[in-house]
Design an enzyme around this catalytic site. Structure first.
Site, mmCIF file in Angstrom:
data_model
loop_
_atom_site.group_PDB
_atom_site.id
_atom_site.type_symbol
_atom_site.label_atom_id
_atom_site.label_comp_id
_atom_site.label_asym_id
_atom_site.label_seq_id
_atom_site.Cartn_x
_atom_site.Cartn_y
_atom_site.Cartn_z
ATOM 1 N N GLY A 115 0.797 -1.224 0.000
ATOM 2 C CA GLY A 115 0.000 0.000 0.000
ATOM 3 C C GLY A 115 0.831 1.277 0.000
ATOM 4 N N GLU A 138 3.623 -9.342 -1.144
ATOM 5 C CA GLU A 138 2.289 -9.936 -0.954
ATOM 6 C C GLU A 138 2.207 -11.421 -1.283
ATOM 7 O OE1 GLU A 138 2.927 -7.154 -2.687
ATOM 8 O OE2 GLU A 138 1.658 -5.522 -1.925
ATOM 9 N N ASP A 146 -0.446 -5.771 -5.688
ATOM 10 C CA ASP A 146 -1.537 -4.933 -6.198
ATOM 11 C C ASP A 146 -1.139 -3.456 -6.216
ATOM 12 O OD1 ASP A 146 -1.557 -4.595 -3.430
ATOM 13 O OD2 ASP A 146 -3.723 -4.727 -3.215
HETATM 14 C C1 QUE Z 1 3.037 -8.619 3.067
HETATM 15 C C2 QUE Z 1 2.248 -7.511 3.272
HETATM 16 C C3 QUE Z 1 2.339 -6.769 4.455
HETATM 17 C C4 QUE Z 1 3.261 -7.176 5.422
HETATM 18 C C5 QUE Z 1 4.061 -8.288 5.206
HETATM 19 C C6 QUE Z 1 3.934 -9.004 4.035
HETATM 20 C C7 QUE Z 1 1.509 -5.619 4.727
HETATM 21 C C8 QUE Z 1 1.674 -4.975 5.980
HETATM 22 C C9 QUE Z 1 2.626 -5.429 6.903
HETATM 23 C C10 QUE Z 1 2.875 -4.828 8.184
HETATM 24 C C11 QUE Z 1 4.139 -4.849 8.766
HETATM 25 C C12 QUE Z 1 4.375 -4.282 10.003
HETATM 26 C C13 QUE Z 1 3.348 -3.693 10.699
HETATM 27 C C14 QUE Z 1 2.079 -3.678 10.129
HETATM 28 C C15 QUE Z 1 1.850 -4.248 8.899
HETATM 29 O O1 QUE Z 1 3.390 -6.497 6.595
HETATM 30 O O2 QUE Z 1 0.674 -5.219 3.877
HETATM 31 O O3 QUE Z 1 1.057 -3.125 10.817
HETATM 32 O O4 QUE Z 1 3.551 -3.137 11.931
HETATM 33 O O5 QUE Z 1 0.892 -3.908 6.272
HETATM 34 O O6 QUE Z 1 4.699 -10.116 3.832
HETATM 35 O O7 QUE Z 1 1.356 -7.130 2.307
#
Ligand code: QUE
Length: 350
Positions: A115, A138, A146
């Site tokens: 994102g 992802e 995406d």
């Molecule tokens: C794939 C992802 C995400 C990910 C790890 C993946 C993702 C994401 C986070 C993430 C990491 C640390 C955080 C958090 C989210 O990790 O989209 O809140 O503290 O947000 O392998 O798509």
């Protein structure tokens, strides 16, 4: 600790400023955050008081780790309505930024994944630092690259976008500059001075970026560019994996084992996405395609299992289903890309 709204929205001088402010989650995006940014950008689009837009994050850590995937997976385990609403809104934001008529400058100081890529990559100016870490991870959680990955990754040279998508590799600023992911490199210690200078003189944005520009060093990826071009030219994910296994190179074997840890369904989706994305003639068209995929994968087995293994239990041992590439049929992938009923399809902002 986190204080105040999840996105800080204000106008400073003649600069519309959006600051991601969810530091406890590496500024991972939520539906309300996307809505807030859409509302501000829509208002600023034709507001003569706003000359340019600046996008950054609060605090020291991260730019944006992606989406709030724990919450999305919880939704996907049930009716999936909240998860679909998130992707619908996020893709509208990504598409708005892609077509935005004013200059946007994004400060990608830290983790930029998923994102975070969707909101920074469309910016005209993309500033990296020594803390920038970029990835599209992802396929490791049963989703797919995406937020316009079908467009951006398919347009990188030498199949490097496919390598990023299939392996989830993390790259730093010098490699980001090599690939055009960032346009400028600035030492993190000078960012606040640069932002203050831009607020003071937004019309001098390009000159200021040049004045503050530093050297990110040599890109490590350059040493592997020929190998990526060779191995990732294969006609299927299976062909790529076979070629990597057969190669007499530690690097190639490392890539094969990275790919082997990912969701087989996600890998085949990513491969098809980039094939179709390369032929697409508009960004809006690929976002419509990506929403079809999101609609299916967010309620799929591998997303829930991937989030469990990577984020919830952190055991790093997801049990994918199907577990092997050869068990993911072309018909199953066709179903993931198939049209949605008209009331369910994604549409850009009116
Ligand atoms: C794939 C992802 C995400 C990910 C790890 C993946 C993702 C994401 C986070 C993430 C990491 C640390 C955080 C958090 C989210 O990790 O989209 O809140 O503290 O947000 O392998 O798509």
């Amino acid at each position: 600790m986190s204080e105040g709204p999840e996105v800080i929205v204000r106008i400073e001088g003649r600069v519309g400023r959006l600051t991601l402010n969810r530091p406890q989650a590496l500024h991972a995006l939520t539906t309300p955050m996307c809505r807030e940014m859409i509302a501000a950008l829509a208002a600023w689009r034709s507001d003569p008081a706003v000359e340019i837009v600046m996008l950054d994050h609060s605090g020291e850590r991260g730019f944006c780790a992606g989406g709030d995937i724990r919450t999305l997976a919880e939704s996907g385990a049930g009716d999936g309505i909240a998860a679909r609403e998130f992707f619908f809104t996020e893709y509208r934001l990504d598409n708005l930024l892609f077509h935005y008529p004013k200059h946007v400058v994004a400060f990608m100081d830290g983790v930029v994944m998923g994102g975070g890529v969707g909101i920074s990559r469309p910016a005209r100016f993309r500033v990296g630092t020594q803390r920038t870490v970029f990835a599209m991870p992802e396929t490791g959680i049963g989703l797919f690259p995406d937020v316009g990955g079908s467009w951006y990754l398919a347009r990188m040279p030498d199949h490097i976008g496919l390598w990023l998508a299939l392996t989830g590799a993390r790259i730093r600023a010098a490699d980001c500059e090599l690939l055009g992911v960032i346009t400028d490199y600035v030492e993190a210690a000078r960012l606040e001075a640069l932002k203050a200078a831009i607020v003071e003189r937004p019309a001098a944005l390009e000159t200021l970026l040049t004045e503050f520009e530093a050297d990110p060093g040599r890109p490590p990826l350059a040493a592997h560019q020929d190998e990526i071009a060779h191995f990732f030219a294969g006609g299927s994910v299976e062909a790529i994996v076979r070629a990597l296994h057969a190669a007499d190179s530690d690097w190639a074997r490392e890539q094969a084992s990275a790919i082997a840890s990912k969701s087989p369904t996600s890998l085949k989706v990513a491969f098809r996405q980039l094939q179709l994305g390369a032929r697409a003639t508009s960004f809006t068209e690929v976002m419509e395609m990506e929403y079809r995929i999101a609609h299916r994968l967010t309620v799929g087995h591998d997303f829930l299992e991937g989030v469990r293994a990577v984020i919830v239990d952190k055991d790093g041992a997801p049990k994918w289903a199907p577990a092997r590439l050869e068990d993911v049929s072309e018909a199953a992938v066709d179903g993931i890309f198939a049209s949605l009923a008209s009331g369910q399809a994604w549409s850009p902002l009116p």
